[in-house]
Design a protein around this motif. Structure first.
Motif, PDB file in Angstrom:
ATOM      1  N   GLY A 278       0.815  -1.208   0.000  1.00 43.32           N
ATOM      2  CA  GLY A 278       0.000   0.000   0.000  1.00 43.32           C
ATOM      3  C   GLY A 278       0.849   1.258   0.000  1.00 43.32           C
ATOM      4  N   LEU A 279       1.924   1.254   0.786  1.00 45.26           N
ATOM      5  CA  LEU A 279       2.770   2.443   0.875  1.00 45.26           C
ATOM      6  C   LEU A 279       3.474   2.749  -0.435  1.00 45.26           C
ATOM      7  N   VAL A 280       3.993   1.733  -1.110  1.00 48.67           N
ATOM      8  CA  VAL A 280       4.699   1.999  -2.369  1.00 48.67           C
ATOM      9  C   VAL A 280       3.711   2.465  -3.434  1.00 48.67           C
ATOM     10  N   ALA A 281       2.470   1.969  -3.404  1.00 55.07           N
ATOM     11  CA  ALA A 281       1.466   2.448  -4.350  1.00 55.07           C
ATOM     12  C   ALA A 281       1.132   3.911  -4.071  1.00 55.07           C
ATOM     13  N   GLY A 282       0.942   4.270  -2.811  1.00 52.07           N
ATOM     14  CA  GLY A 282       0.657   5.650  -2.470  1.00 52.07           C
ATOM     15  C   GLY A 282       1.801   6.583  -2.825  1.00 52.07           C
ATOM     16  N   ALA A 283       3.031   6.142  -2.580  1.00 50.79           N
ATOM     17  CA  ALA A 283       4.193   6.972  -2.918  1.00 50.79           C
ATOM     18  C   ALA A 283       4.298   7.177  -4.426  1.00 50.79           C
ATOM     19  N   ASN A 284       4.012   6.128  -5.194  1.00 55.97           N
ATOM     20  CA  ASN A 284       4.062   6.262  -6.653  1.00 55.97           C
ATOM     21  C   ASN A 284       2.996   7.224  -7.168  1.00 55.97           C
ATOM     22  N   ILE A 285       1.844   7.258  -6.512  1.00 63.10           N
ATOM     23  CA  ILE A 285       0.801   8.204  -6.924  1.00 63.10           C
ATOM     24  C   ILE A 285       1.254   9.634  -6.652  1.00 63.10           C
TER      25      ILE A 285
END
Length: 246
Positions: A167-174
């Motif tokens: 979840g964190l890497v997806a949020g950071a990529n956004i």
């Protein structure tokens, strides 16, 4: 007690529900911002959408891990297929379930919002398709590599933290790619709004980019980074050496 449905069906149903939960919250965050402010292209709006995606994806992965591995993304399934961790038949079942879950989520959002058309994914100002394609490749590579390192590779010891890390890497990529192309990293996430809103402009980017990035991440981790099993030692067929020859 025997399970009510076979394992493969249960896994596909888990992917269907988890993807619907994720897409409903993720696309719903964009709906909410648009309802309140109309202009979602602000720093605060980007942060809200990134956090919503991170939390929803972490929850979706957590609730589906036991039944299906928590893919919640056709690109993740493709990366796992490249790494030979899943059969093609089961991967196809997952893809169908993920796409149907995404479509259901957006249909429910449109119904609940009084007919609001889904926003979907668009390219930012002066962003060419080739730029968006590269962004999707790189961001999805990071996402699927994280999935492999924490959830797929059981020997890494990262299973408990896998949903949060993903979840964190997806949020950071956004936060990094959202202003440029929306940062999908997930063909199902792009497909649901595109189908319900019937807007296919640049849609191929959100398939090709994630699949390339996921395939690269799966191949790199599985065949280079993962610990390879030692081949079995060959049986020693030589005759025993006489005592005087020692």
């Amino acid at each position: 007690m025997e399970p009510l449905v076979p394992g493969a069906t249960r896994a596909a149903l888990s992917e269907f529900v988890a993807t619907a939960v994720f897409v409903f919250a993720a696309e719903g965050s964009v709906y909410g911002l648009w309802k309140m402010y109309r202009d979602t292209g602000t720093l605060g709006g980007l942060l809200v959408v990134a956090v919503a995606h991170a939390l929803a994806l972490a929850a979706a992965v957590a609730v589906s891990r036991n039944a299906s591995g928590g893919h919640v993304n056709p690109a993740v399934t493709f990366g796992v297929l490249v790494g030979r961790r899943i059969s093609f038949a089961r991967a196809a079942l997952y893809w169908a379930a993920q796409l149907l879950g995404a479509v259901l989520a957006v249909l429910l959002l449109r119904l609940a919002s009084g007919g609001m058309r889904p926003m979907g994914f668009t390219l930012g100002h002066r962003i060419h398709e080739r730029h968006a394609l590269l962004l999707e490749v790189v961001m999805t590579f990071g996402l699927v590599y994280t999935v492999y390192a924490t959830a797929v590779d059981r020997r890494s010891g990262g299973g408990d933290i896998a949903p949060l890390a993903i979840g964190l890497v997806a949020g950071a990529n956004i936060l990094a790619g959202g202003p440029f192309d929306g940062a999908a990293m997930n063909p199902a996430r792009a497909f649901g709004p595109a189908l319900v809103g019937w807007n296919w402009r640049h849609h191929w980017v959100y398939w090709l980019g994630p699949l390339i990035g996921a395939g690269m991440a799966g191949a790199l981790y599985e065949f280079v980074m993962a610990e390879q099993p030692e081949p079995p030692a060959a049986a020693d067929t030589r005759l025993p050496v006489a005592a005087e020859d020692y």
